[in-house]
Scaffold this motif. Structure first.
Motif, PDB file in Angstrom:
ATOM      1  N   GLN A 324       6.051   6.203   1.344  1.00 51.79           N
ATOM      2  CA  GLN A 324       4.602   6.528   1.102  1.00 51.79           C
ATOM      3  C   GLN A 324       3.742   5.375   0.767  1.00 51.79           C
ATOM      4  O   GLN A 324       2.548   5.108   1.513  1.00 51.79           O
ATOM      5  N   ALA A 325       4.371   4.346   0.039  1.00 53.94           N
ATOM      6  CA  ALA A 325       3.370   2.956  -0.191  1.00 53.94           C
ATOM      7  C   ALA A 325       3.387   2.269   1.465  1.00 53.94           C
ATOM      8  O   ALA A 325       2.244   1.698   1.413  1.00 53.94           O
ATOM      9  N   THR A 326       4.329   2.212   1.964  1.00 53.49           N
ATOM     10  CA  THR A 326       4.281   1.540   3.285  1.00 53.49           C
ATOM     11  C   THR A 326       3.221   2.293   4.270  1.00 53.49           C
ATOM     12  O   THR A 326       2.538   1.638   4.651  1.00 53.49           O
ATOM     13  N   TRP A 327       3.332   3.509   4.175  1.00 52.65           N
ATOM     14  CA  TRP A 327       2.519   4.224   5.122  1.00 52.65           C
ATOM     15  C   TRP A 327       0.866   3.966   4.617  1.00 52.65           C
ATOM     16  O   TRP A 327       0.089   3.788   5.413  1.00 52.65           O
ATOM     17  N   GLY A 328       0.718   3.865   3.325  1.00 58.61           N
ATOM     18  CA  GLY A 328      -0.527   3.890   2.646  1.00 58.61           C
ATOM     19  C   GLY A 328      -1.101   2.267   2.944  1.00 58.61           C
ATOM     20  O   GLY A 328      -2.121   2.302   3.262  1.00 58.61           O
ATOM     21  N   ARG A 329       0.052   1.333   3.087  1.00 53.84           N
ATOM     22  CA  ARG A 329      -0.466   0.020   3.298  1.00 53.84           C
ATOM     23  C   ARG A 329      -0.932  -0.112   4.882  1.00 53.84           C
ATOM     24  O   ARG A 329      -1.926  -0.747   5.369  1.00 53.84           O
ATOM     25  N   ILE A 330      -0.038   0.571   5.748  1.00 52.25           N
ATOM     26  CA  ILE A 330      -0.392   0.635   7.223  1.00 52.25           C
ATOM     27  C   ILE A 330      -1.734   1.266   7.363  1.00 52.25           C
ATOM     28  O   ILE A 330      -2.598   0.772   8.182  1.00 52.25           O
ATOM     29  N   ARG A 331      -2.179   2.149   6.634  1.00 53.90           N
ATOM     30  CA  ARG A 331      -3.589   2.862   6.877  1.00 53.90           C
ATOM     31  C   ARG A 331      -4.764   2.210   6.060  1.00 53.90           C
ATOM     32  O   ARG A 331      -5.867   2.630   5.971  1.00 53.90           O
ATOM     33  N   GLY A 332      -4.297   1.236   5.461  1.00 51.01           N
ATOM     34  CA  GLY A 332      -5.203   0.482   4.505  1.00 51.01           C
ATOM     35  C   GLY A 332      -5.718   1.016   3.290  1.00 51.01           C
ATOM     36  O   GLY A 332      -6.899   0.602   2.707  1.00 51.01           O
ATOM     37  N   LYS A 333      -4.863   1.970   3.078  1.00 50.89           N
ATOM     38  CA  LYS A 333      -5.243   2.687   1.721  1.00 50.89           C
ATOM     39  C   LYS A 333      -4.848   1.990   0.378  1.00 50.89           C
ATOM     40  O   LYS A 333      -5.147   2.113  -0.823  1.00 50.89           O
ATOM     41  N   ILE A 334      -3.869   0.930   0.702  1.00 48.52           N
ATOM     42  CA  ILE A 334      -3.052   0.243  -0.443  1.00 48.52           C
ATOM     43  C   ILE A 334      -3.359  -1.367  -0.047  1.00 48.52           C
ATOM     44  O   ILE A 334      -3.045  -1.634   1.098  1.00 48.52           O
ATOM     45  N   SER A 335      -4.048  -2.109  -1.330  1.00 48.14           N
ATOM     46  CA  SER A 335      -3.883  -3.437  -0.714  1.00 48.14           C
ATOM     47  C   SER A 335      -2.799  -4.164  -0.718  1.00 48.14           C
ATOM     48  O   SER A 335      -1.489  -3.679  -1.340  1.00 48.14           O
ATOM     49  N   PRO A 336      -2.711  -5.384  -0.239  1.00 51.38           N
ATOM     50  CA  PRO A 336      -1.414  -6.229   0.088  1.00 51.38           C
ATOM     51  C   PRO A 336      -0.945  -6.526  -1.355  1.00 51.38           C
ATOM     52  O   PRO A 336       0.466  -6.344  -1.720  1.00 51.38           O
ATOM     53  N   GLU A 337      -1.876  -6.820  -2.332  1.00 47.47           N
ATOM     54  CA  GLU A 337      -1.310  -7.115  -3.860  1.00 47.47           C
ATOM     55  C   GLU A 337      -0.694  -6.051  -4.513  1.00 47.47           C
ATOM     56  O   GLU A 337       0.380  -5.936  -5.027  1.00 47.47           O
ATOM     57  N   ASP A 338      -1.342  -4.650  -4.243  1.00 44.70           N
ATOM     58  CA  ASP A 338      -0.726  -3.181  -5.003  1.00 44.70           C
ATOM     59  C   ASP A 338       0.346  -3.030  -4.159  1.00 44.70           C
ATOM     60  O   ASP A 338       1.308  -2.711  -4.976  1.00 44.70           O
ATOM     61  N   TYR A 339       0.529  -3.157  -3.002  1.00 43.08           N
ATOM     62  CA  TYR A 339       1.743  -2.983  -2.256  1.00 43.08           C
ATOM     63  C   TYR A 339       2.948  -3.584  -2.761  1.00 43.08           C
ATOM     64  O   TYR A 339       4.297  -3.255  -2.858  1.00 43.08           O
ATOM     65  N   ALA A 340       2.569  -5.148  -2.990  1.00 45.74           N
ATOM     66  CA  ALA A 340       3.675  -5.976  -3.339  1.00 45.74           C
ATOM     67  C   ALA A 340       4.208  -5.707  -4.939  1.00 45.74           C
ATOM     68  O   ALA A 340       5.519  -5.425  -5.058  1.00 45.74           O
ATOM     69  N   ASN A 341       3.224  -5.292  -5.718  1.00 43.67           N
ATOM     70  CA  ASN A 341       3.590  -4.795  -7.151  1.00 43.67           C
ATOM     71  C   ASN A 341       4.489  -3.511  -7.039  1.00 43.67           C
ATOM     72  O   ASN A 341       5.331  -3.526  -7.889  1.00 43.67           O
ATOM     73  N   ARG A 342       3.978  -2.644  -6.196  1.00 43.69           N
ATOM     74  CA  ARG A 342       4.795  -1.240  -6.186  1.00 43.69           C
ATOM     75  C   ARG A 342       6.514  -1.747  -5.656  1.00 43.69           C
ATOM     76  O   ARG A 342       7.184  -1.007  -6.306  1.00 43.69           O
ATOM     77  N   LEU A 343       6.384  -2.290  -4.750  1.00 42.46           N
ATOM     78  CA  LEU A 343       7.639  -2.768  -4.289  1.00 42.46           C
ATOM     79  C   LEU A 343       8.630  -3.523  -5.178  1.00 42.46           C
ATOM     80  O   LEU A 343       9.647  -3.162  -5.212  1.00 42.46           O
ATOM     81  N   ARG A 344       7.987  -4.476  -6.007  1.00 44.55           N
ATOM     82  CA  ARG A 344       8.626  -5.119  -6.868  1.00 44.55           C
ATOM     83  C   ARG A 344       9.291  -4.130  -7.947  1.00 44.55           C
ATOM     84  O   ARG A 344      10.301  -4.282  -8.474  1.00 44.55           O
TER      85      ARG A 344
END
Length: 355
Positions: A324-344
């Protein structure tokens, strides 16, 4: 003002309650705060706005090294409260235990700083515990600030609840018994009656001091989350015959001796809980602490088959959240920083030893 007392204890103005002349009081209200100064002010104001004509209460505020002036606000605006100002964030369980060591009340109320007391809610709960010998704990009905219904009583965790936490599917299922909920109709009506539950939300929980003396304080291995569930589980387990264990996938609340302590919801007592009033953004540290506490709870109380199922469901859920987070990042709904925080955060949860 109590400067230099050990553990940061400050007791301001002993005249506000008659506690100074008593070795015990009727009720000790414990509020643990951390960077919630505005909500804490509302909470304390609502407590002092509803005194009782006969019963006496003391209020103990434990501030976990807030940086927003919470401790200073308590000193200035609520000198009648007993303040414990910690220099470090000691976590919810340990902070409550600090106050429990000092509490003189025959009854103890754990109250979140993001709550507001309505009418006689606190005294209704105290009267209920006094009138119900087998009741160890009671919680109120929670309301959002607009007065709407908020779930505040739950059943102990099951594998189904873990599944629905990651895969909600349908609101009818997530609000059903399968997901540990009690029927909404129990809370409705002009004079709703009390009903037995597994545990109330820790936002507002009243317990008898005699029970605390028997069961013990909160388990400080829980930095935050799950402490009240563990406490209630230990209370309900106290009446189980020696040698009984969690042989199945979950604790079977019905398989106890008839003299066991019970836990109730008193829906006629109502408390406002500002759940969700703060930022709804993903907080990776809170996500990690939640699952760390859950894993510890399962290891402490549940069977190995349950732990295996919980581990499998949690990791499947983490995989789904990652997609879900990856799809949100691809669509631009999640910032790079937030995406990295979630994966961490997902990786940290995956790596928990007893998960």
């Amino acid at each position: 003002m109590g400067q230099g007392r050990p553990n940061g204890l400050e007791q301001n103005n002993d005249r506000s309650h008659s506690i100074a002349e008593k070795t015990t009081t009727d009720l000790s209200i414990i509020v643990v705060s951390y960077n919630t100064v505005a909500l804490l002010r509302k909470c304390l104001s609502s407590i002092y706005a509803h005194p009782h004509s006969e019963w006496q209460a003391e209020v103990l505020v434990v501030d976990n090294a807030s940086r927003d002036g919470s401790a200073e606000m308590v000193r200035a605006e609520f000198p009648q409260a007993r303040l414990i100002a910690n220099e470090l964030n000691r976590g919810f369980a340990r902070a409550n235990n600090q106050a429990l060591e000092l509490a003189t009340g025959q009854y103890i109320l754990l109250l979140n700083p993001d709550t507001e007391v309505l009418d006689e809610a606190i005294w209704q709960m105290l009267a209920f515990l006094q009138a119900t010998p087998n009741a160890a704990v009671v919680g109120p009905a929670l309301r959002y600030p607009d007065g709407s219904y908020q779930e505040g009583s739950f059943r102990f965790p099951t594998l189904a609840q873990i599944f629905f936490d990651f895969f909600p599917l349908n609101w009818r299922l997530t609000r059903s018994r399968l997901n540990g909920r009690y029927p909404r109709r129990y809370y409705q009506g002009e004079h709703p009656t009390s009903f037995e539950i597994d545990f109330p939300l820790g936002a507002c929980l009243m317990v008898k001091q005699s029970v605390v003396q028997t069961i013990g304080k909160l388990d400080e291995q829980f930095f935050m989350y799950m402490e009240e569930i563990d406490w209630c589980y230990r209370i309900k387990s106290a009446g189980i015959p020696q040698g009984y264990g969690a042989t199945g996938f979950r604790f079977r609340a019905g398989r106890r001796q008839p003299h066991h302590w019970q836990i109730y919801c008193l829906p006629s007592a109502r408390i406002i809980h500002h759940a969700g009033a703060s930022s709804r953004q993903f907080r990776d540290e809170m996500f990690y602490q939640l699952h760390k506490s859950r894993a510890y709870f399962y290891q402490k109380h549940y069977s190995r088959p349950f732990q295996f199922g919980a581990r499998w469901l949690t990791r499947a859920g983490l995989a789904w959240l990652t997609l879900q987070a990856t799809w949100g990042r691809i669509r631009g709904k999640i910032s790079p920083e937030d995406y990295a925080n979630r994966l961490r955060a997902f990786r940290r949860v995956w790596a928990i030893e007893n998960l």
